[in-house]
Design an enzyme around this catalytic site. Structure first.
Site, PDB file in Angstrom:
ATOM      1  N   ASP A 101       0.903  -0.922  -0.104  1.00 26.56           N
ATOM      2  CA  ASP A 101      -0.306   0.501  -0.728  1.00 26.56           C
ATOM      3  C   ASP A 101       0.865   1.512  -0.023  1.00 26.56           C
ATOM      4  OD1 ASP A 101      -2.380   1.577  -0.145  1.00 26.56           O
ATOM      5  OD2 ASP A 101      -2.183   1.473   2.137  1.00 26.56           O
ATOM      6  N   THR A 105       6.158  -0.669   5.389  1.00 30.77           N
ATOM      7  CA  THR A 105       6.041  -1.570   5.457  1.00 30.77           C
ATOM      8  C   THR A 105       7.192  -2.457   4.742  1.00 30.77           C
ATOM      9  OG1 THR A 105       4.011  -2.384   6.496  1.00 30.77           O
ATOM     10  CG2 THR A 105       5.254  -4.145   6.185  1.00 30.77           C
ATOM     11  N   LYS A 129      -1.448  -1.297  -4.852  1.00 33.09           N
ATOM     12  CA  LYS A 129      -1.998  -0.377  -4.458  1.00 33.09           C
ATOM     13  C   LYS A 129      -0.969   0.984  -4.835  1.00 33.09           C
ATOM     14  CE  LYS A 129      -5.228  -0.903  -1.135  1.00 33.09           C
ATOM     15  NZ  LYS A 129      -6.007  -0.364   0.514  1.00 33.09           N
TER      16      LYS A 129
HETATM   17  P1  IMP Z   1       1.446  -0.110   4.048  1.00 27.45           P
HETATM   18  O1  IMP Z   1       3.277  -0.243   4.561  1.00 27.45           O
HETATM   19  O2  IMP Z   1       0.942   0.796   3.993  1.00 27.45           O
HETATM   20  O3  IMP Z   1       2.685  -0.694   2.143  1.00 27.45           O
HETATM   21  O4  IMP Z   1       0.400  -1.619   4.545  1.00 27.45           O
HETATM   22  C1  IMP Z   1       0.487  -2.515   4.529  1.00 27.45           C
HETATM   23  C2  IMP Z   1       0.058  -3.486   4.707  1.00 27.45           C
HETATM   24  O5  IMP Z   1      -0.875  -3.361   5.258  1.00 27.45           O
HETATM   25  C3  IMP Z   1      -0.400  -4.604   4.186  1.00 27.45           C
HETATM   26  O6  IMP Z   1       0.909  -6.098   4.566  1.00 27.45           O
HETATM   27  C4  IMP Z   1      -1.051  -5.560   4.483  1.00 27.45           C
HETATM   28  O7  IMP Z   1      -1.383  -5.959   6.019  1.00 27.45           O
HETATM   29  C5  IMP Z   1      -2.192  -3.877   5.608  1.00 27.45           C
HETATM   30  N1  IMP Z   1      -2.761  -3.465   4.072  1.00 27.45           N
HETATM   31  C6  IMP Z   1      -2.963  -2.051   3.486  1.00 27.45           C
HETATM   32  N2  IMP Z   1      -3.918  -2.082   2.515  1.00 27.45           N
HETATM   33  C7  IMP Z   1      -4.949  -3.314   2.839  1.00 27.45           C
HETATM   34  C8  IMP Z   1      -6.181  -3.856   2.298  1.00 27.45           C
HETATM   35  O8  IMP Z   1      -6.812  -2.751   1.149  1.00 27.45           O
HETATM   36  N3  IMP Z   1      -6.517  -4.983   2.753  1.00 27.45           N
HETATM   37  C9  IMP Z   1      -5.598  -4.733   3.948  1.00 27.45           C
HETATM   38  N4  IMP Z   1      -4.900  -5.231   4.727  1.00 27.45           N
HETATM   39  C10 IMP Z   1      -4.670  -4.281   4.072  1.00 27.45           C
END
Ligand code: IMP
Ligand code: MG
Length: 177
Positions: A101, A105, A129
């Site tokens: 996203d 992470t 995304k």
């Molecule tokens: P980031 O650190 O914003 O890239 O988020 C990554 C983590 O957020 C993913 O590994 C998911 O666990 C959670 N996440 C982000 N978007 C979604 C979604 O649309 N549905 C479910 N989990 C999400």
């Protein structure tokens, strides 16, 4: 609020795309052994299906991170709950994620794992995304680019629910009648 799930990507489409991804990974890792480092819990369904279609020798390990509580937006703080059990030094590591996203992470985990000196390091995610990215991270294998909706199913959860739905759905909230 009533939670409803609208189907976005059906089971056959997911399976066929994973088979395609496995073919691409097999070609890229020909003559090598692949070490899959999978991020719990969301990537479990994807990692299992992907590994079943790979022909290169595979070893699998898991780690657990949390970046989200029970909400839908990043808390900006990433915690390592459970580390990998095996060393990745000298291995061809494929990090397996459910969804990228903001990318925070991945940014955290990539920095941590690169210090352990794997022979190579690439990223494979079922969903991405891209429009919401806040970091400069490189993802070699992406199953599906999705729009900005909250995805559940096929391992992805909302407050630990809906992981076992066999397709990817969009979680919507409706007023109770
Ligand atoms: P980031 O650190 O914003 O890239 O988020 C990554 C983590 O957020 C993913 O590994 C998911 O666990 C959670 N996440 C982000 N978007 C979604 C979604 O649309 N549905 C479910 N989990 C999400
Ligand atoms: Mg995750």
């Amino acid at each position: 609020m009533k939670e409803t799930i609208v189907k976005r990507i059906d089971e056959d489409t997911i399976r066929n795309r994973i088979i395609e991804m496995a073919g691409q990974i097999d070609r890229d890792y020909e003559g090598k052994k692949l070490h899959m480092a999978c991020v719990l819990k969301g990537s479990v369904y994807f990692a299992c299906e992907l590994s079943k279609h790979l022909k290169v020798p595979v070893t699998i390990d898991f780690m657990s991170l949390s970046s989200y509580g029970d909400g839908m937006t990043s808390q900006g703080v990433i915690t390592l709950n459970q580390d990998l059990t095996q060393s990745i030094a000298g291995k061809d590591v494929l990090l397996v994620e459910d969804i990228i996203d903001s990318g925070w992470t991945l940014f955290y985990v990539e920095n941590m794992l690169l210090k352990r000196e794997p022979a190579s390091f690439e990223v494979c995610t079922l969903l991405s995304k891209t429009a919401r990215r806040e970091t400069d991270v490189f993802i070699k294998y992406t199953g599906f680019e999705i729009e900005d909706y909250f995805a559940v199913g096929y391992g992805l959860d909302y407050a630990q629910k809906y992981r076992n739905i066999p397709y990817i759905g969009e979680l919507q909230f409706k007023e109770e009648q």
